[in-house]
Design a protein around this motif. Structure first.
Motif, short mmCIF file in Angstrom:
data_model
loop_
_atom_site.label_atom_id
_atom_site.label_comp_id
_atom_site.label_asym_id
_atom_site.label_seq_id
_atom_site.Cartn_x
_atom_site.Cartn_y
_atom_site.Cartn_z
N THR A 122 -7.93 46.82 -1.56
CA THR A 122 -8.87 45.70 -1.69
C THR A 122 -8.99 45.21 -3.13
N ALA A 123 -8.15 45.74 -4.01
CA ALA A 123 -8.26 45.38 -5.42
C ALA A 123 -7.91 43.92 -5.65
N SER A 124 -8.78 43.23 -6.39
CA SER A 124 -8.54 41.82 -6.74
C SER A 124 -9.45 41.44 -7.90
N PHE A 125 -8.89 40.78 -8.88
CA PHE A 125 -9.72 40.30 -9.99
C PHE A 125 -10.70 39.22 -9.53
N ASP A 126 -10.40 38.56 -8.42
CA ASP A 126 -11.25 37.46 -7.96
C ASP A 126 -12.58 37.92 -7.39
N VAL A 127 -12.68 39.18 -7.01
CA VAL A 127 -13.93 39.66 -6.40
C VAL A 127 -14.62 40.70 -7.27
N ILE A 128 -14.18 40.82 -8.51
CA ILE A 128 -14.79 41.80 -9.40
C ILE A 128 -16.21 41.35 -9.77
N GLU A 129 -17.18 42.17 -9.43
CA GLU A 129 -18.57 41.91 -9.78
C GLU A 129 -18.94 42.78 -10.99
N PRO A 130 -19.93 42.37 -11.75
CA PRO A 130 -20.35 43.20 -12.88
C PRO A 130 -21.00 44.49 -12.39
N PRO A 131 -20.91 45.58 -13.15
CA PRO A 131 -21.57 46.82 -12.76
C PRO A 131 -23.08 46.64 -12.69
N LYS A 132 -23.71 47.32 -11.75
CA LYS A 132 -25.17 47.26 -11.64
C LYS A 132 -25.84 48.18 -12.65
N ASP A 133 -25.08 49.05 -13.28
CA ASP A 133 -25.58 49.87 -14.37
C ASP A 133 -24.42 50.05 -15.36
N ASP A 134 -24.62 50.89 -16.36
CA ASP A 134 -23.57 51.03 -17.37
C ASP A 134 -22.98 52.44 -17.37
N THR A 135 -22.88 53.05 -16.18
CA THR A 135 -22.30 54.37 -16.09
C THR A 135 -20.84 54.29 -15.65
N GLY A 136 -20.11 55.38 -15.82
CA GLY A 136 -18.73 55.45 -15.38
C GLY A 136 -17.79 54.55 -16.17
N GLN A 137 -16.56 54.45 -15.69
CA GLN A 137 -15.55 53.66 -16.38
C GLN A 137 -15.89 52.18 -16.35
N LYS A 138 -16.54 51.72 -15.27
CA LYS A 138 -16.98 50.32 -15.23
C LYS A 138 -17.91 50.03 -16.41
N GLY A 139 -18.86 50.95 -16.61
CA GLY A 139 -19.80 50.76 -17.71
C GLY A 139 -19.13 50.81 -19.06
N ILE A 140 -18.16 51.71 -19.21
CA ILE A 140 -17.43 51.78 -20.48
C ILE A 140 -16.67 50.48 -20.72
N ASP A 141 -16.02 49.96 -19.68
CA ASP A 141 -15.32 48.68 -19.82
C ASP A 141 -16.30 47.57 -20.18
N LEU A 142 -17.45 47.57 -19.54
CA LEU A 142 -18.45 46.55 -19.85
C LEU A 142 -18.89 46.65 -21.31
N GLY A 143 -19.03 47.89 -21.80
CA GLY A 143 -19.41 48.09 -23.20
C GLY A 143 -18.38 47.53 -24.16
N PHE A 144 -17.10 47.80 -23.91
CA PHE A 144 -16.05 47.27 -24.78
C PHE A 144 -15.94 45.75 -24.65
N PHE A 145 -16.20 45.23 -23.46
CA PHE A 145 -16.24 43.78 -23.26
C PHE A 145 -17.29 43.15 -24.17
N TYR A 146 -18.47 43.76 -24.21
CA TYR A 146 -19.54 43.21 -25.04
C TYR A 146 -19.25 43.43 -26.53
N ILE A 147 -18.55 44.48 -26.87
CA ILE A 147 -18.16 44.65 -28.27
C ILE A 147 -17.30 43.46 -28.71
N ASP A 148 -16.35 43.08 -27.88
CA ASP A 148 -15.51 41.94 -28.22
C ASP A 148 -16.32 40.65 -28.31
N LEU A 149 -17.27 40.47 -27.36
CA LEU A 149 -18.12 39.28 -27.41
C LEU A 149 -18.98 39.28 -28.67
#
Length: 766
Positions: free
Chosen positions: A296-323
């Protein structure tokens, strides 16, 4: 100058000073406590809150006279602190306050002349309370009220601010200029407040309209020439620092994404998906990293993490570092484009390691907000108020803030406050100021508004109006002496926590370990990111005396108004072993009392000792001695001995002449207890959680909890001393009996018996 406001719509509740009803507070059948004037809670005379020149509470001498900027701009010194251009090797320290919400709210009800008189009176009082910097964050809202269009300042109000800025400069008071906080150039300030966090997120995302607003407001502010100083704000060395956006990290809290408009959400998702595509290239690689099904993997349906735990949260953190990195560069280009050459700062909210890394890379000055006491929604009905103390938690809120302090960078606390109502509010002055001095903080900006020409019965959603809180005023007096006057010595040694990139990839969304940050209670402590290049020039500071790597991180609880850090779990770091190592290296003296097993921490200077299990902290310096302790406890310092207080309290003796306490001829004795509003209603205390619910904020007059103090002070020529109770303006209210035994002054104070209820007393040789 004393200014008396005459406003029909704002009036102090009528009361008769000195008359109290016997008895106790009303307790309803459901346990609700209703506070009222009685033998335990007495009215404090707040009819005059202006500190009088020459009084024992006059602290104007601890800061240099004006004009501000006469030494050139404030710069980063070679030692990583703050200095002036004409004396780059002399460290400078700043104590101030924000946010000016109350002042501008009052001025909304005045005509132009009255508003100007109000601010001019205020400027003259600021140095008298020991302050040399202000952070008028609410200025942006004041300037936009009644403006003809968005991003166009109200000219009458701009003229009022110009006059005020000129008077601040003349008084020697610097300005920490926050460009944006809530309004962002809107004339509809109510809507702006509702959308404040969405605006912060849109700034991160590079939204064209939001950034255009910020750019327009920034250029208008910095390019404006003050007709009373003849200097543009961008060129005025009285501007200490420019902050781009207050607490912008709130905009990236996951909860904010659940409340934003569809347009903003799509803006976020577009940027988020683009970032993920750049990193992972294929949906299958993303699914593998996130441990999700490849089917079911698709970039088109990727939603933001509801919290900042796990690898999703780590990715979100690095995303915000770039921003954040991109936004910092954009904002700095705008500010430097105006010609401003002074200091800049950004990101003063988050204690996550990710955000510390951003500050390390992008900012010459690091800043942070720090709150304790706990409140879910201020003093609004339904808010829950935590009744725990910070001493019993080893000053956790101060440690969490210090855990973001960067090696080689000036560090300024842009907001700090011990929430009200809290029975331990009296602890603040003997915790935040001495430990900040031990670490060599460069500035503390208190929250909020501790100076006022008059204390009025004006509702405040968070009761941060410290000018009408006698407990806060007593804390601030102690803070001014311990920090701004420099009574507490800076640590001679420093431990450095070096954070590798590997740690960011594993625990970037966490704060640093809460066992490791206790090192700061004993010696200097700061953090670095040795694998991340600094975009700003780093100061050539002395190498650390010890280097450590981070252990398991601590969870960060982020809300819409404040952030806190939970204790680290499963920590492998041995604080006891490290303390023994510091002794062997000479960082701590051999006789240092620190014992982590007993939760006792003493500074390397010996001036500060915290005994956590006893909920006791003591500070002993040549000019100030003080202790915060539970009821019915005794504690001997050096000159001061507290035989006991009938209620939990902070007691301090402060020399206010040029002599050490032992030979001083004029001493301020502080007996600080607890404050309440008349008619304030709190639920019964939940003993298992430590929380109470606020049902009613209450009104003026202010009440202060009475207590009985038995203490002694060893001093030269003790028989010549007289004891006076002081009003909150510093004037003497009444003479109290004092005796001498064995060369020491014997002091017995019963607040309930005083003619004027107060935390301030004066001992003076006559």
């Amino acid at each position: 100058m004393k200014l008396t406001l005459k406003l029909a719509t704002i009036g102090m509740a009528a009361f008769v000073l000195g008359t109290v009803a016997a008895g106790e507070n009303i307790v309803k059948s459901d346990g609700t406590i209703v506070f009222s004037a009685n033998e335990e809670w007495k009215i404090v005379d707040m009819s005059d809150v202006q500190i009088k020149m020459g009084s024992a509470l006059d602290l104007s001498s601890i800061s240099e006279s004006g004009p501000a900027g006469k030494h050139g701009r404030i710069i980063v010194s070679k030692n990583g602190g703050l200095a002036f251009e004409d004396s780059p090797d002399v460290p400078r320290r700043f104590l101030g306050f924000g946010v000016f919400y109350i002042y501008f709210k009052l001025m909304d009800k005045m005509d132009t002349d009255a508003a100007r008189e109000y601010l001019l009176s205020l400027a003259g009082l600021i140095r008298r309370q020991g302050y040399n910097i202000v952070r008028p964050m609410a200025m942006e809202s004041y300037l936009m009220k009644g403006a003809a269009a968005d991003c166009e300042f109200n000219p009458e109000r701009l003229d009022t601010i110009d006059r005020f800025a000129a008077e601040l400069k003349a008084q020697g008071v610097y300005t920490y200029l926050t460009i944006a906080a809530y309004t962002l150039g809107r004339t509809n300030t109510g809507k702006a407040f509702e959308e404040r966090n969405e605006d912060k997120l849109k700034m991160f995302l590079g939204d064209a309209e939001t950034r255009a607003r910020w750019k327009a407001v920034t250029e208008k502010r910095l390019s404006h020439v003050n007709p009373y100083t003849k200097i543009a704000w961008k060129d005025d060395p009285a501007i200490a620092c420019v902050e781009f956006y207050n607490e912008q990290e709130i905009g990236k809290n996951p909860v904010v994404l659940t409340r934003v408009s569809r347009t903003t959400r799509e803006l976020f998702l577009t940027a988020w998906r683009a970032w993920l595509i750049e990193k992972y290239k294929t949906p299958e690689a993303l699914a593998a990293a996130w441990n999700e099904s490849a089917d079911t993997a698709s970039f088109d349906v990727i939603e933001p993490p509801k919290d900042d735990t796990g690898q999703k949260g780590i990715d979100l953190g690095f995303f915000y570092i770039d921003l954040a990195r991109a936004q910092m560069a954009w904002c700095e280009d705008v500010v430097r484009g105006t010609g401003y050459k002074g200091l800049i700062a950004q990101f003063n909210y988050s204690k996550k390691t990710f955000d510390s890394a951003v500050r390390w890379e992008t900012s010459a000055v690091s800043t942070m907000n720090a709150y304790t006491g706990g409140s879910t929604d201020g003093v609004r009905p339904g808010s829950k108020c935590w009744q725990g103390g910070s001493t019993g938690l080893a000053a956790n809120y101060w440690r969490a803030a210090n855990g973001t302090r960067l090696s080689g960078s000036p560090f300024i606390i842009t907001e700090t406050h011990h929430y009200f109502p809290n029975i331990y509010q009296h602890e603040e002055g003997l915790i935040f100021a001495p430990y900040s001095s031990l670490q060599g903080f460069d500035g503390i900006i208190l929250h909020e508004d501790p100076v006022a020409p008059e204390a009025l019965d004006l509702p405040h959603p968070y009761d941060d109006w410290s000018a009408r809180n006698p407990v806060a005023r007593a804390n601030d007096f102690i803070t001014a002496c311990l920090f701004q006057r420099g009574d507490v010595k800076k640590a001679a040694h420093r431990v450095e926590l070096q954070i590798p990139s590997q740690y960011l990839h594993a625990s970037g969304n966490k704060a640093i370990n809460t066992e490791q940050d206790k090192i700061a209670l004993m010696t200097g402590f700061s953090i670095t990111f040795p694998e991340i290049k600094r975009l700003t020039k780093s100061a050539s500071i002395r190498p650390p005396d010890s280097v450590i790597l981070p252990d398991s991180g601590a969870e960060v609880i982020a809300g819409e108004w404040s952030t806190s850090v939970e204790a680290s779990r499963n920590s492998a770091f041995s604080l006891k072993g490290f303390v023994e190592g510091m002794r062997s290296k000479g960082i701590l003296p051999a006789d240092n009392l620190s014992d982590p097993d007993r939760e006792v921490f003493q500074s390397e200077t010996g001036e500060i000792t915290m005994r956590v299990r006893e909920k006791l902290v003591r500070v002993v310096t040549p000019r100030t001695e003080g202790v915060s302790l539970p009821a019915d406890r005794s504690e001997s310092l050096s000159c001061l001995r507290v035989e006991g207080s009938s209620i939990p309290a902070a007691i301090a003796a402060v020399a206010v002449d040029e002599r050490p306490l032992a030979s001083s001829k004029r001493v301020v004795l502080v007996y600080n207890t607890e404050m309440a509003f008349t008619g304030m209603e709190l639920s019964a205390l939940n003993t298992s959680t430590g929380w109470q619910t606020m049902y009613k904020q209450g009104t003026m007059p202010i009440l202060m909890r009475t207590g009985k103090l038995n203490a002694s002070l060893t001093c030269k020529d003790a028989s010549k001393f007289a004891l006076y109770a002081l009003k909150v303006d510093g004037t003497r209210a009444e003479k109290l009996p004092v005796s001498v035994a064995d060369g020491a002054l014997k002091i017995e104070i019963d607040i309930a018996s005083l003619k004027y209820t107060t935390p301030f007393f004066e001992l003076v040789a006559e």
